[in-house]
Design an enzyme around this catalytic site. Structure first.
Site, PDB file in Angstrom:
ATOM      1  N   GLY A   1      -1.492  -6.407 -11.079  1.00 39.66           N
ATOM      2  CA  GLY A   1      -1.600  -4.952 -11.040  1.00 39.66           C
ATOM      3  C   GLY A   1      -2.977  -4.440 -10.683  1.00 39.66           C
ATOM      4  N   LYS A   2      -3.727  -5.207  -9.872  1.00 39.93           N
ATOM      5  CA  LYS A   2      -5.057  -4.740  -9.448  1.00 39.93           C
ATOM      6  C   LYS A   2      -4.980  -3.376  -8.774  1.00 39.93           C
ATOM      7  CE  LYS A   2      -6.611  -7.912  -6.708  1.00 39.93           C
ATOM      8  NZ  LYS A   2      -5.420  -8.763  -6.639  1.00 39.93           N
TER       9      LYS A   2
ATOM     10  N   THR B   1      -7.500 -16.979 -24.315  1.00 35.75           N
ATOM     11  CA  THR B   1      -8.578 -16.450 -23.474  1.00 35.75           C
ATOM     12  C   THR B   1      -9.082 -17.438 -22.429  1.00 35.75           C
ATOM     13  OG1 THR B   1     -10.324 -17.181 -24.994  1.00 35.75           O
ATOM     14  CG2 THR B   1      -9.347 -15.011 -25.400  1.00 35.75           C
TER      15      THR B   1
ATOM     16  N   THR C   1      -8.974 -16.512 -18.695  1.00 34.31           N
ATOM     17  CA  THR C   1      -9.983 -15.500 -18.372  1.00 34.31           C
ATOM     18  C   THR C   1     -11.364 -16.129 -18.274  1.00 34.31           C
ATOM     19  OG1 THR C   1      -8.713 -13.720 -19.398  1.00 34.31           O
ATOM     20  CG2 THR C   1     -11.086 -13.372 -19.172  1.00 34.31           C
TER      21      THR C   1
ATOM     22  N   CYS D   1      14.669   8.412   8.066  1.00 36.23           N
ATOM     23  CA  CYS D   1      14.361   7.613   9.257  1.00 36.23           C
ATOM     24  C   CYS D   1      15.616   6.933   9.801  1.00 36.23           C
ATOM     25  CB  CYS D   1      13.243   6.619   8.964  1.00 36.23           C
ATOM     26  SG  CYS D   1      12.513   5.892  10.463  1.00 36.23           S
ATOM     27  N   LEU D   2      15.798   5.637   9.571  1.00 35.70           N
ATOM     28  CA  LEU D   2      17.035   4.990   9.994  1.00 35.70           C
ATOM     29  C   LEU D   2      18.222   5.655   9.309  1.00 35.70           C
ATOM     30  CD1 LEU D   2      18.603   2.791  11.486  1.00 35.70           C
ATOM     31  CD2 LEU D   2      18.153   1.256   9.562  1.00 35.70           C
TER      32      LEU D   2
ATOM     33  N   PHE E   1      18.583   8.761   8.729  1.00 34.49           N
ATOM     34  CA  PHE E   1      18.872   9.933   9.564  1.00 34.49           C
ATOM     35  C   PHE E   1      19.698   9.513  10.772  1.00 34.49           C
ATOM     36  CE2 PHE E   1      17.261  12.167  13.407  1.00 34.49           C
ATOM     37  CZ  PHE E   1      17.642  13.478  13.143  1.00 34.49           C
TER      38      PHE E   1
ATOM     39  N   GLU F   1      19.676   0.490  19.660  1.00 36.05           N
ATOM     40  CA  GLU F   1      18.929  -0.550  18.951  1.00 36.05           C
ATOM     41  C   GLU F   1      19.864  -1.661  18.510  1.00 36.05           C
ATOM     42  OE1 GLU F   1      16.052  -1.195  15.008  1.00 36.05           O
ATOM     43  OE2 GLU F   1      16.935   0.782  15.397  1.00 36.05           O
TER      44      GLU F   1
ATOM     45  N   HIS G   1       9.414  10.276   7.107  1.00 38.92           N
ATOM     46  CA  HIS G   1       9.362   9.617   5.799  1.00 38.92           C
ATOM     47  C   HIS G   1       8.693  10.541   4.782  1.00 38.92           C
ATOM     48  CE1 HIS G   1      10.521   5.416   6.902  1.00 38.92           C
ATOM     49  NE2 HIS G   1      10.106   5.798   8.096  1.00 38.92           N
TER      50      HIS G   1
ATOM     51  N   GLU H   1       8.799  10.392   1.679  1.00 38.37           N
ATOM     52  CA  GLU H   1       8.324   9.655   0.498  1.00 38.37           C
ATOM     53  C   GLU H   1       6.846   9.302   0.591  1.00 38.37           C
ATOM     54  OE1 GLU H   1       9.929   6.292   3.214  1.00 38.37           O
ATOM     55  OE2 GLU H   1      10.262   8.436   2.850  1.00 38.37           O
TER      56      GLU H   1
END
EC number: 6.3.4.2
Length: 545
Positions: free
Chosen positions: A15-16, A186, A189, A374-375, A377, A398, A500, A502
């Site tokens: 999760g960096k 630990t 780490t 997109c697709l 649609f 396509e 898009h 989103e």
């Protein structure tokens, strides 16, 4: 100008990106101007040609950059717009250095990792800092410490601190919990920080990922072996929603540590208070089926996931996503029977398309709220052609170059294009919306700007035929040539967009078509249950403004 470099150790996937984004959000909410850089050590020039199963979603920026999905997190958390220059890859760096060598810029010198590659890395970072005008630039280094691919980047960052002294290093590690007592270990780490120190980097902050909050004993032990003060050991335990992470990090004392390291007065205002409350305690729920071909890897559609999370945070309506493999829908639409709404996302290639067309037909014939992107649609146009106009075999060129009814065809400027990378219709484009349409009511505007990523469009030869069949293209591009939105007049629950939406959704400003879909899903759900909740979604919409 200050830099915060975020590295990772032990394993990938800790999760960096979310931690980097959360730091940026805290600083931004404190009135500090921020920007962010993602370093991807792969040799690809960008993420544009990568398989979503390997790399997740390809995120598209305003300038058309096809980048790592972490830049989407940066934009959402920090509420900023980035450019392709904010994504540095090995491919970009090496290509630039080789081109300079061919041009004679190095005056016959032997071109080496140090100083030429490292200098180019530093140049790109400083250029982002200069053009953004940010007070703090966050730099996330992809991969884990010890990976051979990331070594030149870490060396460049070590040099950056040596030269400028204004660099804070944060390291993300794993603290596993083992055995019946769930003892926090630990050692991983310790070894990860040791590897970092061996290349000349001493972390200033450690973000320790674990299932449960770190004990004070665990923090003290990590501090002892890493030379990071206890107040710099930030426990990052699992959260139910990523947008709750910034407050967790604040509660862990991150602001105190950052204030000291950056020599800044950081006063966090927390603009997400009510947003977080809606996520924790939603007042209703709907089920939305995402019908796609990469559903086994949810990160392939992460921006849709986040857009629905934004809707929840603004309305209190939780969205339970049903991940539906489009190949399964072709012969069995019953998998959609529990859905309160259906979303067909973007994609490429023939596999699974017939299932997406079947899902669209199911939505149209059963009154299930529908959103195509997109697709999605283009699939909606194909479904209308086949099942409303009766054009049997209608398709996109396509998928079938010899189709009798090519209702979707390649963009004229794409004909003859050979290269795949960076050659589509990409980035932010002007969209003109017609008055008196559902789209105009949703957006409340005549003109919007949305991000695109496509090679194909609605064939102009079929536009009149589709509109005479009871559908309407309610938005076009600036020239009025390319169709951008399809709707069905009189039906509030059917809409599809070529762009898009989103990619521009933000926590406090959710994508308007995703918000509309959830509103319609709620109406559909309660109507199906025999309840009268016609006004409920309208109230939710007003809360989301």
């Amino acid at each position: 100008m200050q830099y915060i470099v975020v590295t990772g150790g032990v394993i990938s996937g800790l999760g960096k990106g979310t931690i980097t984004s959360s730091i940026g959000h805290i600083l931004k909410d404190s009135g500090i101007k921020v920007s962010a850089v993602k370093i991807d050590p792969y040799i690809n020039y960008d993420a544009g040609t990568m398989n979503p199963y390997q790399h997740g979603e390809v995120f598209v920026l305003d300038d058309g950059g096809e980048v790592d999905l972490d830049l989407g997190n940066y934009e959402r958390f920090m509420n900023i717009n980035l450019s392709r220059d904010n994504n540095i890859t090995t491919g970009k760096v090496y290509l630039e250095v080789i081109q300079k060598e061919r041009h004679g810029d190095y005056l016959g010198k032997t071109v080496q990792i140090i100083p030429h590659i490292t200098d180019e890395i530093k140049r790109r970072i400083r250029e982002v800092a200069r053009t953004s005008g940010a007070d703090v630039v966050l730099i996330e280094v992809g991969g884990t410490v010890g990976d051979i691919e990331s070594m030149p980047f870490l060396e460049a960052l070590r040099q950056l601190k040596r030269e400028e002294q204004n660099v804070v290093f944060a390291h993300v590690t794993l603290v596993p919990e083992i055995g019946p007592t769930m003892e926090q270990k630990t050692k991983p780490t310790q070894h990860s920080v040791k590897a970092l120190r061996e290349i000349g980097i001493q972390p200033d902050i450690i973000f320790a990922r674990s299932k449960q909050k770190l004990t004070e004993e665990t923090k003290s032990r990590i501090s002892l072996f890493t030379d990071v003060p206890v107040e710099g050991i930030i426990s990052v335990s699992d959260v139910e929603n990523v947008y709750l992470l910034p407050q967790m990090m604040v509660n862990e004392g991150l602001i105190t540590r950052l204030s000291k390291l950056l020599n800044m007065n950081i006063e966090y205002r927390d603009s997400w208070t009510s947003y977080a409350e809606n996520i924790r305690h939603p007042r209703d729920r709907v089920k939305v089926a995402i019908v796609g071909k990469y559903v086994d890897l949810h990160d392939a559609y992460i921006s849709h996931k986040e857009a629905f999370s934004h809707v929840t945070g603004n309305t209190g309506i939780a969205v339970d996503i049903m991940w539906i493999d489009s190949e399964k829908v072709k012969n069995d639409q019953s998998v959609l029977s529990e859905a309160d709404a259906i979303l067909i996302p973007g994609g490429f290639g023939y596999r699974g398309v017939e299932g997406k067309i079947a899902a669209t037909r199911y939505a149209m014939e059963n009154g299930v709220p529908f959103l195509g992107i997109c697709l999605g649609f283009q699939v909606a146009v194909i479904a209308v052609a086949r099942y409303v106009l009766g054009l049997d075999g209608a398709n996109s060129t396509e998928f079938d170059e010899k189709t009798k009814y090519p209702v979707v065809d390649i963009l004229p400027e794409q004909r003859g294009v050979k290269d795949m990378g960076g050659t589509m219709r990409l980035g932010s484009k002007k969209v003109v919306i017609k008055k008196g349409t559902l789209a105009h009511r949703i957006y409340g505007a005549d003109v919007i700007y949305e991000r695109h990523r496509h090679r194909y469009e609605v064939n102009p030869d079929y536009i009149d035929m589709i509109e005479k069949a009871g559908f309407k293209f309610s938005a076009t591009d600036e020239e009025g040539i390319r169709m951008e939105i399809l709707e069905r007049p009189g039906d509030e629950s059917f809409i599809a967009t070529q762009y898009h939406s989103e990619f521009k959704s933000r926590p406090l400003d959710p994508s308007k078509v995703h918000l509309h879909l959830v509103e319609q899903a709620l109406i559909f759900k309660h109507r199906r249950m025999g309840e009268n909740h016609e006004g409920y979604a309208t109230a939710a919409s007003s809360q989301g403004q």
